[in-house]
Design a protein around this motif. Structure first.
Motif, short mmCIF file in Angstrom:
data_model
loop_
_atom_site.label_atom_id
_atom_site.label_comp_id
_atom_site.label_asym_id
_atom_site.label_seq_id
_atom_site.Cartn_x
_atom_site.Cartn_y
_atom_site.Cartn_z
N ARG A 1 54.83 6.14 1.91
CA ARG A 1 55.31 5.01 2.71
C ARG A 1 55.15 3.69 1.96
NH1 ARG A 1 53.78 6.04 9.09
NH2 ARG A 1 55.22 7.80 9.41
N ALA B 1 48.05 -1.66 7.41
CA ALA B 1 47.56 -2.27 8.65
C ALA B 1 46.57 -3.34 8.26
CB ALA B 1 46.90 -1.22 9.54
N ALA C 1 52.91 6.51 13.57
CA ALA C 1 52.26 5.34 12.98
C ALA C 1 50.92 5.76 12.41
CB ALA C 1 52.07 4.25 14.03
N ILE D 1 48.86 -2.97 16.01
CA ILE D 1 48.71 -1.55 15.71
C ILE D 1 49.10 -0.76 16.95
CG2 ILE D 1 47.10 0.27 15.07
CD1 ILE D 1 45.44 -1.88 13.68
N PRO D 2 50.06 0.17 16.84
CA PRO D 2 50.46 0.96 18.00
C PRO D 2 49.28 1.74 18.57
CG PRO D 2 52.00 1.25 16.17
CD PRO D 2 50.82 0.50 15.64
N ALA E 1 48.62 5.08 16.97
CA ALA E 1 48.41 5.13 15.52
C ALA E 1 47.36 6.17 15.19
CB ALA E 1 47.98 3.75 15.01
#
Length: 423
Positions: free
Chosen positions: A148, A23, A223, A29-30, A33
């Motif tokens: 990730r 990020a 997220a 950014i959701p 998150a």
């Protein structure tokens, strides 16, 4: 992975050296998150170990309440049939008595101190459970961030391999390159696809662990907000030792045990003096009615608690030695963990500051040179593999840094933030 973060300080850092953050500034950014602090709070609320912590704390409260209580009184009831000599019939005789033990004040006080130290040890064990759970949550969060990031590197490598395969295929169709080079790029692409699938499986497994540890459903898709740590500043050993002494559960438990054993020694010495027992009785007999009051004590003539005192003294000495050993072992452990942290930080700095940027520049140059026909395909493939390996090593080094920092937090507290202490 309320507590200070292994990772939240990295949110304000810009990534460098070919490792873009998950990020970054300007990224969308959701709303859902999840950052490491919120995740730790979720785990501490809903993990089954949270109920264990609550049970241990309740046991400590019960122990504190128990040691404040006096011994229960003793009640005696008597009933029987009797008759006078020479009399034809019988009648009932009854008796009732109540007795209360009054502990010797010094003994009662020592017993209370011992019980309070036992309660304190239980509370410390609850803190230790909470620490372990918080660090476990932070470690799971770090593993998913790392998995990730490795999957992201694998996707980039697969895209590069596919792009190169497309380029060589076009050239082979135009007769500008050999068919063997097209086959070689196809093999490389298939290899990178396989590695990408493996990396995505690793990321899925890490996410499954993170979800299981949470104890409650997490958003889909999940997220994450945060980044693996990077070295910032050297740690203050004196400040860490102070936190170790004040907060470490192992040391606090050893201190509580040493104090409890000292209190039990004082109790054994105080019990040489007898407790006082008071009694009141009422008797109804055929020929009389009587009320009596009694006072009883134990005479310390033969025993005088010598064996109990000797055993309590030995136990107190053992607990004192165990406390000193715990201090020494934890201090040695802290220094070893600091060395591991320094080593991991050095690896991160070298890889991200020097090796990855150099490998990225080399790859760009090799790609340009190959497109211009100035270098071979093997040189380009070798440069791409070197960059990919360096990026993976950089992620591994940051995971190692997160692990080393977690081990220090295991010693000095999961809320420990070295960069807050060392601005």
């Amino acid at each position: 992975m309320g507590f200070g973060s292994l990772f939240n300080w990295a949110l304000i850092c810009a990534a460098s050296g070919g490792l873009p953050p998950l990020a970054h500034a300007g990224a969308q950014i959701p709303e859902a998150a999840l950052d490491v602090e919120r995740y730790v709070e979720i785990v501490l609320r809903h993990h089954p170990a949270a109920a264990q912590v609550a049970a241990v704390e309740a046991a400590a409260a019960a122990e504190r309440a128990r040691v404040r209580l006096f011994p229960d009184p003793r009640l005696e009831l008597q009933a029987g049939r009797a008759r006078e000599l020479g009399a034809a019939g019988s009648d009932t005789e009854t008796g009732i008595g109540i007795a209360q033990t009054i502990p010797w004040p010094a003994a009662f006080s020592a017993g209370r101190r011992a019980g309070m130290r036992s309660a304190e040890a239980l509370l410390v064990s609850a803190d230790a459970l909470r620490w372990d759970l918080a660090i476990q949550a932070r470690s799971a969060f770090a593993r998913l961030l790392g998995a990730r990031r490795l999957a992201e590197i694998a996707r980039g490598a697969e895209a590069d391999a596919r792009s190169l395969h497309d380029l060589v295929t076009r050239r082979a169709e135009l007769g500008e390159t050999r068919e063997s080079e097209r086959i070689r790029t196809q093999v490389e692409w298939l290899r990178q696809r396989r590695r990408l699938q493996a990396a995505e499986r690793e990321a899925a497994a890490a996410e499954a662990i993170l979800r299981a540890l949470a104890g409650e459903p997490l958003p889909e898709p999940l997220a994450l907000l945060g980044e693996l740590p990077r070295p910032k500043a050297p740690l203050d050993l004196a400040a860490l030792r102070e936190r170790l002494t004040d907060l470490n559960p192992t040391l606090r438990q050893a201190q509580a045990e040493e104090q409890r054993r000292r209190a039990l020694l004082a109790l054994a010495e105080a019990q040489r003096w007898p407790d006082l027992e008071l009694g009141l009785a009422r008797e109804n007999e055929l020929d009389k009615h009587a009320t009596s009051f009694s006072v009883g004590v134990r005479l310390p003539l033969w025993n005088a608690g010598r064996g109990e005192i000797a055993a309590a003294q030995a136990a107190a000495d053992t607990a004192a030695a165990a406390l000193q050993r715990a201090r020494l072992d934890l201090d040695i452990d802290l220094e070893a963990r600091l060395k591991e942290l320094e080593s991991a930080a050095g690896q991160v700095e070298i890889l991200e500051g020097e090796i990855v940027p150099a490998a990225a520049a080399s790859t760009e140059l090799a790609r340009f040179s190959y497109e211009e026909g100035e270098t071979s395909l093997l040189d380009l493939l070798d440069a791409q593999r070197t960059l990919r390996d360096a990026q993976i090593e950089a992620v591994d080094s940051r995971l190692a840094l997160a692990g080393a920092l977690a081990e220090i937090q295991r010693l000095v507290g999961p809320d420990f933030d070295p960069w807050r202490m060392n601005p």
